[in-house]
Design an enzyme around this catalytic site. Structure first.
Site, PDB file in Angstrom:
ATOM      1  N   LYS A 153       1.821   5.509  -9.421  1.00  0.00           N
ATOM      2  CA  LYS A 153       2.446   4.504 -10.275  1.00  0.00           C
ATOM      3  C   LYS A 153       2.868   5.098 -11.615  1.00  0.00           C
ATOM      4  O   LYS A 153       2.576   6.251 -11.914  1.00  0.00           O
ATOM      5  CB  LYS A 153       1.476   3.345 -10.491  1.00  0.00           C
ATOM      6  N   ARG A 174     -21.916 -25.100   5.971  1.00  0.00           N
ATOM      7  CA  ARG A 174     -20.975 -25.011   4.852  1.00  0.00           C
ATOM      8  C   ARG A 174     -20.476 -23.563   4.665  1.00  0.00           C
ATOM      9  O   ARG A 174     -19.285 -23.330   4.435  1.00  0.00           O
ATOM     10  CB  ARG A 174     -21.664 -25.508   3.578  1.00  0.00           C
ATOM     11  N   ASP A 202      10.182  -1.102  -7.570  1.00  0.00           N
ATOM     12  CA  ASP A 202       9.309  -2.021  -8.291  1.00  0.00           C
ATOM     13  C   ASP A 202      10.104  -3.027  -9.102  1.00  0.00           C
ATOM     14  O   ASP A 202      10.780  -2.660 -10.065  1.00  0.00           O
ATOM     15  CB  ASP A 202       8.392  -1.199  -9.203  1.00  0.00           C
ATOM     16  N   GLU A 251       6.114   4.853  -6.832  1.00  0.00           N
ATOM     17  CA  GLU A 251       6.716   3.655  -7.407  1.00  0.00           C
ATOM     18  C   GLU A 251       7.888   4.082  -8.282  1.00  0.00           C
ATOM     19  O   GLU A 251       7.739   4.964  -9.134  1.00  0.00           O
ATOM     20  CB  GLU A 251       5.645   2.962  -8.249  1.00  0.00           C
ATOM     21  N   LYS A 258      -4.062  -7.377  -4.107  1.00  0.00           N
ATOM     22  CA  LYS A 258      -4.384  -8.610  -4.861  1.00  0.00           C
ATOM     23  C   LYS A 258      -5.178  -9.561  -3.978  1.00  0.00           C
ATOM     24  O   LYS A 258      -4.713 -10.643  -3.613  1.00  0.00           O
ATOM     25  CB  LYS A 258      -3.096  -9.259  -5.369  1.00  0.00           C
TER      26      LYS A 258
END
Lengths: 286, 286, 286, 286, 286, 286
Positions: free
Chosen positions: D174, D107, D225, D204, D142
């Site tokens: 950023k 598994r 952005d 950014e 992410k």
């Protein structure tokens, strides 16, 4: 997942903190499915740890650590100190904190406390047999794996002394070492050249010939291995104070006093740790 | 510093491998200052592990692992299997490998073996008292912290059964849980909604009223907590087979058989683990 | 480097704390070379975590833990609770603490929150299809490695239930187990002798003959593996309430309701965890 | 308890090996109570891993590692390589080893393989939309916490490229960094003085003014952005090749091609990792 | 046993926290047998850390962490900041906390501080030789294993810059890589396709032919490996600003300035870290 | 991720294995982005480790371990042994194995070897100054954090001896301990009651009065702290062979011989470890 070392007793070494973490994890695992579903997160509670039998207390700081791992704000007040005799029925500590933490830590904390106090209580019996003897009763390396520092601490709380902590802080030349390097003399000399000047050298001797050889090699300590009382006396006389003498093997509560009176300096007893049983300690939660 | 999980027995879980590593490290520490200075690195040796007393063997795979951690090529041949009765004087295993590894691992391996076999031997005595009873003798969570999986394995080798492994694999609703959520009925219903359908629910009952409430709440198992024989019999009759019945607390070797004959399904005894003593096992190295 | 276990939710087990540490370390590595060079150490900041889409919230305590790992004094105020439906645009938490900690923890905290809330939101859709059915919708072991406890928690927050947590807390006898030991009857008996009385035994059945054999062996739960609706109905009728019935395999949003109405007790759906997508959650820092 | 680093693929970093260990431990826990009681330790078995749907394969070496952790002698033969398209029904690997290891690892190994192949398959769809474009499609941070290296590897197997691995191997300034230190110019200069000459600096930009400021500060890469197509085109024209241009935010399968044709150098898409679903892969054991 | 990550400086990465733990554990081991037996647990104390020689300070936050690991409540006040020149006799920090913690942490804290300040002080000498040169003096990967992040931080405190942190955050194609894949051109192209757009590519060149090939392959940085001053000048002229130029190998305090004046961009010197000696820093405890 | 303990030299303790793992991880991090993209996984290679200067070799087994961590099948043949003098240009080891493993492990292995051999070479210089003196030259606890066992091993390879390994294996009562418990006599007695009989007790004395008090308290070793030659001679005469005498502090290469001739037993020199510089060792890969 681990506790700060910033804690309450010198015996709480980094390795002991790891054992505490392992102990909590083996019990909690993927989560306490009883408490987790029944106790609302914010609920507070109080508890008392109670001796259910007469005992010598040991391990209060480790018990406290177990609870604090699950509730860093928990209040823990000790009513008795390690090394003291506690009567059945006595409260030894009072706790106040998150109820879920109390319930989840209870068993693990008690398991530490009942075993360490069990050893201290067991050791105290031996110590009392040696009352007003100048002899030093010492433990061995026959401890529960993972518990070396803790069990040796409990032995001290029971009133006895420690032999070396492990293979790293004392030299003990045994028969196999002697065989491997060709004799006691060679062995002692090789070790003396290499170990720190702060470390004494002990040699295990199985008979009087080995005692003599160890003595000639200027061993600091000679361990009489599994000798009967007569042989012990003969060895003591032979050594004549030129080395410390340790008796090891075959010592029971029955012959302990006689051995002590034979003039040796140390008696080591594996049973101090390997044959202790837990004492009964419980926790009441309100 | 850790061992492959690829080992010789299903009870050697990741946590057990970690305990083995901790045990070796607490003994070896900054190095074995006797062996390290006396045994030339390439020297090979042989050893035999010998039972010094009659015992029920448990823990051979963990002992083997300890040696293999220090010598991956070491040969370990078992002459007896876990769970079997071994007579005093029997060789239980023969080893061959690096001499320094044998000497450095010896004490740790024996410490595991003597404690686990001690538990199995201790448990076997209780099991024999229950011969030809259909009852299930089970352990508790009163185990040595860090040793849960190992000690529960030793209990099985002794012939008894395990209660839940920890807080994660079985529900046991105790007095404090009941108090925290407002009664047995509420507690059982809350748990039933939330736990896996593969987990049974056990409720601790202190008196007949609680037994009745647990029964009405359809608890799967009812634990009679610290009841005397008469109360146990009354509860068994009240329950009438609608739930499994466990007796817990106050069971000794003396009243074990009577409790078993009272018609309960399970008897749990903390002493199986917390009061076992090590048995004598030694190693001869040539 | 690890967090105290003393935290805010029962699902934050030791293993979850380790995952949080691993997650922070994989992102921070040898240091945040942007923040570390631009933000003066003492600078404080504030932030808001905002749902960018309608969602079922899950994982607030783990997000909080991530931030607290980098700033133990950080204030975290939740505006919504796990398990609740949150509308797009809602602030779910307000934070205040060291600006460098906020910036360095932001992505990791959101990555936890967006995935766990994604699962809860995904599960809720299935749960709504089963409204007013007494059936139990359960997850499987098809979870993201390392995330078992977390994802099973998110499933509960979505309104469904958990199957066993792992190989350790429930017995599921599958075809390979049956083949390895010679039949369902033998397997069930062997297991029953050995596992805790708190653990139910589930058997996987591929056809009606196996259903019958499992029933005769007194399995507690029978899993109908990849059967179509007709076969499921036939099995339910055959079992007649003598065991719990679980349907597994081939269940989709399309046939879920029909399966539920066939009289089974449980439906397990791997897609609850393995096919959930992250929901959009962001953080505004001032 | 951990695997040698000496393994079969460069993406198996130390952290990935830790994740494999955590994954096995979360499933095995205190022991596999089904396999452990039904499969005799010495029994050998064979298995085949089969794609149940068309997919792009990724993660074979990690799956192999999972099995080898439980059986160091296990034979694993790959029939397909990572990055290749595999048709439904194809055998991708054949295994032979201890049956209990196969059953216990199955598994976990499949859970790795189905997720990584799921990402590769998902990414491939995006890549095909960009066929014969010189643009670079890149992932983001992410990713699933704990899985950064693995998921970024799967992205490459799907045919796209990686953005920075974490906060440590690339500078991305950023809005909050800019606010904290007082402007893009200051920020870029401070960073340039301090980071390695092997690290490029990306800034950014939320609007054309910031694009211009970043350009003046000689940023190596400018991230547009959440700009719409018109703004992107305007920025590309403004930058005129003096910096690499990355589009980020609001890119979907629908507008991906148009963005690519606007003359940017890179498009980053979080959905490559956060919205991939597992593909169906199973194992047959004989 | 480990420290919160929530600490006082950005260079205290998770790996540095682990090193701090290891350092304390290697010194404390099974317990401080001097302090543990002589200092009563509750005793408080004060201390001052004093520079015994002129030095450039580095590592105050790591020293502070060491003390806080053993006493979470300890007060630590810095009288000087990392990167500043401190005169012999200056107090650099004042501490107040548990006396046993001060005594047990002292040596470990000083060992960190004396080595890191030793590097910063050593580096400062090189930096001064380059005064009013626009050149960048950088370190190498010739650091003490386990200390990479710390030593590179000390280099920055000394006034020099860092080359890549490890194998993961910068590409450096060496002769063996070139040989393994068939030439500089092939190597640079393969890498450019695969690494992040935020990572520059550096190529090591042993002679002018390789410089030319690296230039044609559009390497971002060209390292002149062990070239003499004449060869360096020739290469600088050949490159003509189309790539950054790094000189590496054979640079000593004697020829450093000449190399700098040859028009290169970077000079890397392994001796910055591998040949620094500890500076004398001590602690007075009252 | 960790290596078997089953290795090639007794100084490779569990903690040293952990340091090796940390060292590889800090260099490899999220992957070697040069080697990983340029060297095909199956490619084999050969290498030679070469001394670039005359040196005393130390650390061959740790270097070997580093390579074996990345390629368990790698062949490592030593051409010189630790503790021997090796001339510039000599090959000290030949390796053969996976090329990617050789390239990825090279720097870490050399970093260990160059530092440990640097210490051994540095120590040898001091040892030669003491030729035909019966005095014991010993190190201190001023070692690189994390490297205690390794650096003390290198000191032995250089020909000097070790003082205690840490706080756990030897008692050293310093001024602060004396102040905390009220005098040398009290301190020595308290310690003697509590520590193992295998541990000697050393007392630091700042002047002749303290020497006398330590002597009266029967300290085993007296450390003369920062005394000049005259004071040392006076103390030696006062002690008259009744305790071992150690000189510590202010010993340089210049006054070393004079101190040795003053009749002391031990001279401890922190510079043996804290002021050693790495020696030049490189690796050629074919």
């Amino acid at each position: 997942m681990t506790h700060s070392l910033s804690t309450h007793a010198p015996y709480l070494t980094p390795a002991v903190h790891r054992l505490i973490d392992m102990a909590l994890e083996e019990d909690i695992g993927s989560g306490d499915i009883t408490t987790g579903h029944l106790v609302a997160p914010g609920t507070m509670g109080r508890g008392e740890i109670v001796a259910k039998t007469d005992l010598v207390l040991a391990g209060m700081a480790v018990a406290r650590c177990v609870f604090e791992r699950l509730d860093a704000q928990l209040q823990f007040t000790a009513d008795a100190a390690d090394g003291t005799v506690v009567a059945a029925g006595s409260v030894v500590a009072r706790l106040s904190g998150r109820l879920d933490a109390l319930l989840m830590a209870e068993r693990t904390a008690l398991n530490f406390l009942q075993r360490l106090s069990g050893i201290a209580t067991h050791v105290r019996r031996y110590v009392q047999l040696l009352a007003d003897s100048r002899i030093r009763l010492v433990d061995t390396r026959k401890t529960t794996p993972g518990w070396r520092v803790l069990e040796k601490y409990a032995v001290r709380m029971g009133g006895a002394s420690n032999h070396r902590m492990g293979l790293f802080d004392g030299v003990l030349i045994k028969d196999n070492h002697i065989a491997a390097c060709g004799g006691i003399t060679v062995a002692v000399e090789a070790i003396r050249r290499q170990v720190s000047h702060l470390t004494r050298i002990e040699v295990e001797a199985a008979d009087q010939a080995q005692v003599r050889e160890a003595l000639d090699a200027k061993a600091d300590v000679i361990m009489l291995d599994n000798m009967d009382l007569a042989a012990v006396k003969q060895a003591v006389s032979l050594i004549g104070g030129r080395a410390l003498v340790e008796v090891s093997g075959g010592v029971t509560e029955a012959n302990l006093r006689a051995m002590a009176d034979a003039g040796v300096d140390l008696i080591s007893v594996g049973a101090l740790t390997h044959s202790a049983q837990a004492v009964d300690i419980s926790m009441d939660i309100q």
